[in-house]
Motif scaffolding. Structure first.
Motif, mmCIF file in Angstrom:
data_model
loop_
_atom_site.group_PDB
_atom_site.id
_atom_site.type_symbol
_atom_site.label_atom_id
_atom_site.label_comp_id
_atom_site.label_asym_id
_atom_site.label_seq_id
_atom_site.Cartn_x
_atom_site.Cartn_y
_atom_site.Cartn_z
ATOM 1 N N ALA A 273 0.830 -1.203 0.000
ATOM 2 C CA ALA A 273 0.000 0.000 0.000
ATOM 3 C C ALA A 273 0.869 1.259 0.000
ATOM 4 O O ALA A 273 0.584 2.230 -0.712
ATOM 5 N N GLN A 274 1.946 1.237 0.783
ATOM 6 C CA GLN A 274 2.842 2.387 0.849
ATOM 7 C C GLN A 274 3.508 2.653 -0.499
ATOM 8 O O GLN A 274 3.683 3.807 -0.909
ATOM 9 N N THR A 275 3.858 1.568 -1.193
ATOM 10 C CA THR A 275 4.468 1.712 -2.515
ATOM 11 C C THR A 275 3.511 2.390 -3.487
ATOM 12 O O THR A 275 3.896 3.277 -4.257
ATOM 13 N N LEU A 276 2.247 1.989 -3.443
ATOM 14 C CA LEU A 276 1.242 2.590 -4.325
ATOM 15 C C LEU A 276 1.037 4.069 -3.993
ATOM 16 O O LEU A 276 0.927 4.903 -4.892
ATOM 17 N N ILE A 277 1.015 4.369 -2.691
ATOM 18 C CA ILE A 277 0.844 5.761 -2.275
ATOM 19 C C ILE A 277 2.029 6.608 -2.726
ATOM 20 O O ILE A 277 1.878 7.729 -3.202
ATOM 21 N N GLU A 278 3.235 6.041 -2.607
ATOM 22 C CA GLU A 278 4.441 6.751 -3.021
ATOM 23 C C GLU A 278 4.445 7.000 -4.526
ATOM 24 O O GLU A 278 4.961 8.017 -5.007
ATOM 25 N N ALA A 279 3.849 6.076 -5.270
ATOM 26 C CA ALA A 279 3.830 6.198 -6.734
ATOM 27 C C ALA A 279 2.748 7.146 -7.229
ATOM 28 O O ALA A 279 2.841 7.653 -8.356
ATOM 29 N N LEU A 280 1.732 7.420 -6.429
ATOM 30 C CA LEU A 280 0.582 8.209 -6.872
ATOM 31 C C LEU A 280 0.960 9.554 -7.492
ATOM 32 O O LEU A 280 0.454 9.903 -8.574
ATOM 33 N N PRO A 281 1.834 10.358 -6.869
ATOM 34 C CA PRO A 281 2.167 11.653 -7.490
ATOM 35 C C PRO A 281 2.786 11.509 -8.880
ATOM 36 O O PRO A 281 2.578 12.363 -9.748
ATOM 37 N N TYR A 282 3.540 10.421 -9.085
ATOM 38 C CA TYR A 282 4.153 10.191 -10.392
ATOM 39 C C TYR A 282 3.097 9.808 -11.426
ATOM 40 O O TYR A 282 3.155 10.245 -12.579
ATOM 41 N N PHE A 283 2.135 8.977 -11.017
ATOM 42 C CA PHE A 283 1.019 8.638 -11.907
ATOM 43 C C PHE A 283 0.316 9.912 -12.359
ATOM 44 O O PHE A 283 0.023 10.102 -13.537
ATOM 45 N N GLN A 284 0.018 10.771 -11.399
ATOM 46 C CA GLN A 284 -0.731 11.992 -11.691
ATOM 47 C C GLN A 284 0.071 12.948 -12.573
ATOM 48 O O GLN A 284 -0.464 13.549 -13.499
ATOM 49 N N ARG A 285 1.333 13.069 -12.283
ATOM 50 C CA ARG A 285 2.168 14.032 -13.017
ATOM 51 C C ARG A 285 2.382 13.634 -14.462
ATOM 52 O O ARG A 285 2.423 14.486 -15.353
ATOM 53 N N TYR A 286 2.523 12.334 -14.730
ATOM 54 C CA TYR A 286 2.946 11.899 -16.058
ATOM 55 C C TYR A 286 1.852 11.205 -16.867
ATOM 56 O O TYR A 286 2.140 10.679 -17.941
ATOM 57 N N ALA A 287 0.631 11.224 -16.384
ATOM 58 C CA ALA A 287 -0.475 10.663 -17.175
ATOM 59 C C ALA A 287 -0.570 11.407 -18.498
ATOM 60 O O ALA A 287 -0.556 12.640 -18.550
ATOM 61 N N GLY A 288 -0.607 10.649 -19.578
ATOM 62 C CA GLY A 288 -0.703 11.237 -20.902
ATOM 63 C C GLY A 288 0.630 11.580 -21.536
ATOM 64 O O GLY A 288 0.688 11.930 -22.717
ATOM 65 N N ARG A 289 1.734 11.483 -20.790
ATOM 66 C CA ARG A 289 3.062 11.767 -21.326
ATOM 67 C C ARG A 289 3.679 10.495 -21.917
ATOM 68 O O ARG A 289 3.207 9.384 -21.671
ATOM 69 N N SER A 290 4.744 10.680 -22.678
ATOM 70 C CA SER A 290 5.424 9.548 -23.311
ATOM 71 C C SER A 290 6.688 9.173 -22.559
ATOM 72 O O SER A 290 7.407 10.050 -22.063
ATOM 73 N N PHE A 291 6.937 7.884 -22.472
ATOM 74 C CA PHE A 291 8.208 7.337 -22.008
ATOM 75 C C PHE A 291 8.803 6.560 -23.179
ATOM 76 O O PHE A 291 8.132 5.708 -23.752
#
Length: 302
Positions: free
Chosen positions: A17-35
């Motif tokens: 759960a902590q890992t998912l919470i830590e990842a949340l800001p990255y999900f939000q910031r880069y949604a729709g961007r390309s890697f």
């Protein structure tokens, strides 16, 4: 109720759960961007590593990021040339790509390797589509010009590497169309020139050019080393172009790491937000680098 309480206090469940919470800001910031991810090295020959990689790519797509995979295949090309009895010539460590070698390179890269990666990503639940720089004239290439220094005279001499090219322009429309349709592009580093010739392109170089053209959030170069190490063997986690120039000057950066970092610098100076060199042999290294605060490789930013 008691069972629910037991799960809520399970250290492993809490860590997930902590890992998912830590990842949340990255999900939000880069949604729709390309890697853009360059996949190669010894991990390509390891089915378990290939499965892990495919799962990572599918996860990126599932959370709203648009991955574009560019793959290499030097060892596989070498093996096929040997099998077919085609002799390879090298100049200063660089393979000379004559007509026969170019045909084998295209067959291996655009055929066997590309479709194998497509299969891995599809098996992991994604919708991958394989193509090369030739498709929809995505990448236009020009013949590479290289020089080598004569050890006796110390004079630079031009060498002809045959059908080895480098990107001169990238049309991202086909990549954008594929990504918008919910699919994942898997790109072989083969492209045509304005002269109609087919050119084999270094996969790192191809990935860097595509990342710059897309204005990608990240370029990942998966390698067989942990990243850029200092003279004490410690990982350097953040570098800028000026740092790279200084480290190259004092001999910290040498050998095969030089062209990789040149690719990173060209990508970030061309419009990519940041580039990362990391160890593709580490399971889920790309996710560890991006979705956790610790990171797992060397980040290059402008």
């Amino acid at each position: 109720m008691a069972q629910a309480m037991d799960k809520s206090s399970d250290p492993q469940m809490l860590a997930k759960a902590q890992t998912l919470i830590e990842a949340l800001p990255y999900f939000q910031r880069y949604a729709g961007r390309s890697f853009v991810v360059k996949y190669g090295g010894h991990a390509m020959g390891d089915p378990e590593a290939a499965q892990d990689f495919a799962e990572d790519i599918v996860l990126l797509k599932a959370v709203g990021i648009n991955p574009v995979v560019v793959h290499g295949g030097g060892p596989q090309i070498g093996a096929m040339l040997k099998k077919l009895g085609v002799e390879s010539q090298f100049v200063d460590g660089l393979r000379v790509t004559d007509k026969a070698t170019a045909e084998v390179a295209e067959m291996v890269l655009s055929g066997a390797i590309n479709k194998e990666l497509v299969g891995w990503v599809n098996a992991a639940g994604g919708k991958a589509i394989g193509l090369s720089g030739k498709d929809a004239r995505m990448v236009t290439a020009t013949k590479v010009a290289r020089t080598v220094k004569d050890p006796e005279s110390n004079i630079e001499q031009a060498v002809d590497l045959g059908f080895v090219g480098e990107p001169t322009s990238v049309d991202t429309s086909v990549l954008n169309t594929i990504s918008a349709a919910g699919m994942i592009p898997i790109v072989a580093p083969i492209a045509s020139g304005e002269d109609g010739q087919t050119y084999n392109i270094n996969a790192d170089t191809m990935a860097g050019a595509i990342a710059a053209a897309l204005g990608a959030a990240r370029l990942f170069l998966l390698t067989d080393v942990a990243g850029v190490l200092d003279k004490q063997g410690q990982l350097l986690t953040n570098l800028r172009p000026a740092d790279i120039a200084a480290l190259r000057e004092d001999g910290t950066i040498r050998g095969g790491m030089i062209p990789k970092l040149e690719t990173c610098v060209h990508a970030v100076e061309g419009g990519c937000e940041a580039a990362v060199v990391l160890d593709g042999r580490v399971p889920h290294a790309m996710l560890l680098e991006f979705f956790t605060s610790q990171g797992a490789g060397t980040l290059v930013s402008a």
